[in-house]
Design a protein around this motif. Structure first.
Motif, PDB file in Angstrom:
ATOM      1  N   LEU A  38       8.844  14.254   9.570  1.00 42.03           N
ATOM      2  CA  LEU A  38       7.615  13.599  10.024  1.00 42.03           C
ATOM      3  C   LEU A  38       6.419  14.039   9.196  1.00 42.03           C
ATOM      4  CD1 LEU A  38       7.601  13.275  13.930  1.00 42.03           C
ATOM      5  CD2 LEU A  38       7.168  11.483  12.244  1.00 42.03           C
ATOM      6  N   ASP A  39       6.360  15.332   8.813  1.00 43.26           N
ATOM      7  CA  ASP A  39       5.240  15.803   7.992  1.00 43.26           C
ATOM      8  C   ASP A  39       5.243  15.124   6.626  1.00 43.26           C
ATOM      9  OD1 ASP A  39       4.019  17.476   9.800  1.00 43.26           O
ATOM     10  OD2 ASP A  39       5.213  19.220   9.257  1.00 43.26           O
ATOM     11  N   ILE A  40       6.435  14.992   6.026  1.00 44.07           N
ATOM     12  CA  ILE A  40       6.536  14.293   4.738  1.00 44.07           C
ATOM     13  C   ILE A  40       6.082  12.853   4.897  1.00 44.07           C
ATOM     14  CG2 ILE A  40       8.101  13.548   2.904  1.00 44.07           C
ATOM     15  CD1 ILE A  40       9.907  15.946   3.657  1.00 44.07           C
ATOM     16  N   LEU A  41       6.524  12.214   5.983  1.00 44.63           N
ATOM     17  CA  LEU A  41       6.151  10.820   6.229  1.00 44.63           C
ATOM     18  C   LEU A  41       4.648  10.678   6.435  1.00 44.63           C
ATOM     19  CD1 LEU A  41       7.020   7.882   6.709  1.00 44.63           C
ATOM     20  CD2 LEU A  41       7.311   8.455   9.133  1.00 44.63           C
ATOM     21  N   PHE A  42       4.056  11.556   7.268  1.00 41.94           N
ATOM     22  CA  PHE A  42       2.607  11.500   7.525  1.00 41.94           C
ATOM     23  C   PHE A  42       1.821  11.530   6.221  1.00 41.94           C
ATOM     24  CE2 PHE A  42       3.305  13.582  11.901  1.00 41.94           C
ATOM     25  CZ  PHE A  42       3.251  12.359  12.549  1.00 41.94           C
ATOM     26  N   TYR A  43       2.064  12.556   5.407  1.00 45.74           N
ATOM     27  CA  TYR A  43       1.267  12.746   4.201  1.00 45.74           C
ATOM     28  C   TYR A  43       1.587  11.691   3.144  1.00 45.74           C
ATOM     29  CZ  TYR A  43      -0.431  17.108   6.156  1.00 45.74           C
ATOM     30  OH  TYR A  43      -1.045  18.048   6.973  1.00 45.74           O
ATOM     31  N   ARG A  44       2.819  11.234   3.113  1.00 40.47           N
ATOM     32  CA  ARG A  44       3.189  10.169   2.173  1.00 40.47           C
ATOM     33  C   ARG A  44       2.416   8.891   2.484  1.00 40.47           C
ATOM     34  NH1 ARG A  44       9.123   7.157   2.049  1.00 40.47           N
ATOM     35  NH2 ARG A  44       8.777   5.861   0.198  1.00 40.47           N
ATOM     36  N   VAL A  45       2.432   8.480   3.741  1.00 42.76           N
ATOM     37  CA  VAL A  45       1.787   7.228   4.132  1.00 42.76           C
ATOM     38  C   VAL A  45       0.270   7.339   4.040  1.00 42.76           C
ATOM     39  CG1 VAL A  45       1.443   5.577   6.007  1.00 42.76           C
ATOM     40  CG2 VAL A  45       3.719   6.526   5.588  1.00 42.76           C
ATOM     41  N   PHE A  46      -0.292   8.454   4.500  1.00 44.78           N
ATOM     42  CA  PHE A  46      -1.747   8.638   4.427  1.00 44.78           C
ATOM     43  C   PHE A  46      -2.214   8.615   2.970  1.00 44.78           C
ATOM     44  CE2 PHE A  46      -1.551  11.295   8.575  1.00 44.78           C
ATOM     45  CZ  PHE A  46      -1.431  10.131   9.317  1.00 44.78           C
ATOM     46  N   SER A  47      -1.455   9.263   2.092  1.00 45.64           N
ATOM     47  CA  SER A  47      -1.814   9.294   0.677  1.00 45.64           C
ATOM     48  C   SER A  47      -1.739   7.894   0.065  1.00 45.64           C
ATOM     49  CB  SER A  47      -0.884  10.243  -0.077  1.00 45.64           C
ATOM     50  OG  SER A  47      -1.239  10.317  -1.434  1.00 45.64           O
ATOM     51  N   CYS A  48      -0.665   7.160   0.385  1.00 47.88           N
ATOM     52  CA  CYS A  48      -0.523   5.781  -0.115  1.00 47.88           C
ATOM     53  C   CYS A  48      -1.681   4.906   0.360  1.00 47.88           C
ATOM     54  CB  CYS A  48       0.790   5.177   0.384  1.00 47.88           C
ATOM     55  SG  CYS A  48       2.261   5.767  -0.456  1.00 47.88           S
ATOM     56  N   ALA A  49      -2.042   5.050   1.637  1.00 49.93           N
ATOM     57  CA  ALA A  49      -3.118   4.243   2.212  1.00 49.93           C
ATOM     58  C   ALA A  49      -4.445   4.502   1.495  1.00 49.93           C
ATOM     59  CB  ALA A  49      -3.256   4.542   3.700  1.00 49.93           C
ATOM     60  N   ILE A  50      -4.734   5.751   1.186  1.00 52.77           N
ATOM     61  CA  ILE A  50      -5.983   6.104   0.508  1.00 52.77           C
ATOM     62  C   ILE A  50      -6.000   5.546  -0.911  1.00 52.77           C
ATOM     63  CG2 ILE A  50      -7.338   8.028  -0.424  1.00 52.77           C
ATOM     64  CD1 ILE A  50      -6.382   9.667   2.045  1.00 52.77           C
ATOM     65  N   VAL A  51      -4.906   5.771  -1.651  1.00 51.15           N
ATOM     66  CA  VAL A  51      -4.835   5.327  -3.052  1.00 51.15           C
ATOM     67  C   VAL A  51      -4.945   3.805  -3.142  1.00 51.15           C
ATOM     68  CG1 VAL A  51      -3.336   5.145  -5.074  1.00 51.15           C
ATOM     69  CG2 VAL A  51      -3.519   7.320  -3.855  1.00 51.15           C
ATOM     70  N   MET A  52      -4.177   3.093  -2.319  1.00 48.62           N
ATOM     71  CA  MET A  52      -4.178   1.629  -2.387  1.00 48.62           C
ATOM     72  C   MET A  52      -5.508   1.036  -1.920  1.00 48.62           C
ATOM     73  SD  MET A  52      -0.401   0.217  -1.506  1.00 48.62           S
ATOM     74  CE  MET A  52      -0.804  -1.295  -2.373  1.00 48.62           C
ATOM     75  N   SER A  53      -6.106   1.631  -0.899  1.00 45.36           N
ATOM     76  CA  SER A  53      -7.390   1.130  -0.399  1.00 45.36           C
ATOM     77  C   SER A  53      -8.499   1.315  -1.433  1.00 45.36           C
ATOM     78  CB  SER A  53      -7.759   1.835   0.907  1.00 45.36           C
ATOM     79  OG  SER A  53      -6.809   1.539   1.914  1.00 45.36           O
ATOM     80  N   MET A  54      -8.449   2.419  -2.152  1.00 47.64           N
ATOM     81  CA  MET A  54      -9.438   2.656  -3.205  1.00 47.64           C
ATOM     82  C   MET A  54      -9.287   1.622  -4.324  1.00 47.64           C
ATOM     83  SD  MET A  54      -9.498   6.837  -3.525  1.00 47.64           S
ATOM     84  CE  MET A  54     -10.520   6.770  -4.998  1.00 47.64           C
ATOM     85  N   ILE A  55      -8.033   1.337  -4.706  1.00 48.07           N
ATOM     86  CA  ILE A  55      -7.785   0.319  -5.742  1.00 48.07           C
ATOM     87  C   ILE A  55      -8.263  -1.055  -5.272  1.00 48.07           C
ATOM     88  CG2 ILE A  55      -5.986  -0.918  -7.016  1.00 48.07           C
ATOM     89  CD1 ILE A  55      -4.369   1.706  -7.004  1.00 48.07           C
ATOM     90  N   SER A  56      -7.992  -1.374  -4.000  1.00 47.81           N
ATOM     91  CA  SER A  56      -8.411  -2.666  -3.443  1.00 47.81           C
ATOM     92  C   SER A  56      -9.931  -2.796  -3.423  1.00 47.81           C
ATOM     93  CB  SER A  56      -7.846  -2.843  -2.028  1.00 47.81           C
ATOM     94  OG  SER A  56      -6.441  -2.925  -2.053  1.00 47.81           O
TER      95      SER A  56
END
Length: 300
Positions: A38-56
């Motif tokens: 769950l910790d890997i999943l949390f940080y993976r998804v949160f990191s993806c969300a930040i990176v993609m939102s910044m690009i958008s």
């Protein structure tokens, strides 16, 4: 060569590249074995969300406004279907990610390879029942053969097969849903899937997360997973699905388990019994027969 393949070669190449990348996922996920899934999943998804939102925000503002206008202009029923497909896609992805991480680090690498061997067959069956895609007798035979292999694997280790089906089914449902999710910018669609996943997981984070990791290695591998093993292959997958049917993309997906299967034996030295070899051979044979039947039916 099939005219359809020549016409959409970029989309086929995108699918091949996406699933080849995922085949090597264990190389960056195994070093995080000590951390909770769950910790890997949390940080993976949160990191993806930040990176993609910044690009958008930086590069996709015009596309976002165009897509928003397009969505508003659609009939209410069509708009509801599009929203439902995207919400469902996000949920399927979240389930797939968690189950994959858990099985990879706490069950076996080989169980994840079986999941993506089963996935094409599950996708085909779902396409038959949900999308009314027709199957030939040879394709039905390959489905039966694959199911026989799965039953043998269940006999050798029923828990592994159970987890494999969860992983395979969740991704099969994602591909089926996204095959019908057309008309919108694929990067923004993926951004929405990951943002919604991040919002859903944020509710569970306070209660289910462990201590905040302090090791640099954790964040190093999570960022690699987020960008190279999540954003890039998922975008390529959605791009492929925009022009290729879900069942054909599912067949290309077999690149993933073949690579993972080799890594399980060569790199991680996971044991393999005679019954398991027979079961895997049945599933591999089913995939080959299905692929041949797909090609022959496309050329007739």
């Amino acid at each position: 060569m099939d005219h359809n393949i020549l016409k959409n070669y970029k989309h086929y190449l995108a699918a091949i590249l996406a699933f080849s990348i995922w085949g090597f996922f264990s190389l960056v996920l195994k070093p995080l074995h000590a951390y909770a899934p769950l910790d890997i999943l949390f940080y993976r998804v949160f990191s993806c969300a930040i990176v993609m939102s910044m690009i958008s925000l930086l590069f996709k503002r015009k596309s976002f406004l165009d897509n928003l206008r397009l969505l508003k202009s659609l009939p209410k029923k069509k708009r509801s279907i599009i929203i439902g497909l995207n919400v469902g896609g996000s949920i399927f992805l979240t389930v797939n990610w968690f189950s994959f991480i858990y099985v990879m680090n706490h069950v076996s690498v080989r169980a994840t390879s079986v999941a993506y061997l089963v996935c094409p067959i599950l996708t085909t069956l779902l396409a038959f029942f949900l999308l009314s895609e027709r199957l030939t007798r040879l394709q039905w035979f390959s489905v039966v053969l694959s199911c026989s292999g799965c039953l043998l694997l269940s006999y050798t280790n029923i828990s592994d097969m159970f987890f494999s089906i969860i992983i395979g089914l969740s991704y099969a449902l994602y591909m089926i849903s996204q095959n019908k999710n057309s008309g919108l910018d694929k990067f923004l669609v993926l951004n929405f899937h990951i943002l919604l996943s991040a919002v859903l997981l944020a509710f569970f984070y306070p209660a289910f997360s462990g201590p905040i990791p302090s090791d640099f290695k954790f964040y190093f591998y999570v960022e690699i997973i987020a960008v190279i093993y999540t954003i890039v292959p998922l975008f390529l997958n959605l791009y492929a699905l925009s022009r290729i049917s879900s069942s054909k993309v599912a067949m290309i997906l077999n690149i993933n388990p073949i690579i993972a299967f080799i890594l399980a034996g060569v790199v991680y030295h996971e044991p393999l019994g005679l019954l398991q070899i027979v079961a895997y051979a049945l599933v591999f044979t089913a995939v080959i027969i299905f692929s041949i039947s797909k090609t022959s039916s496309a050329n007739t």
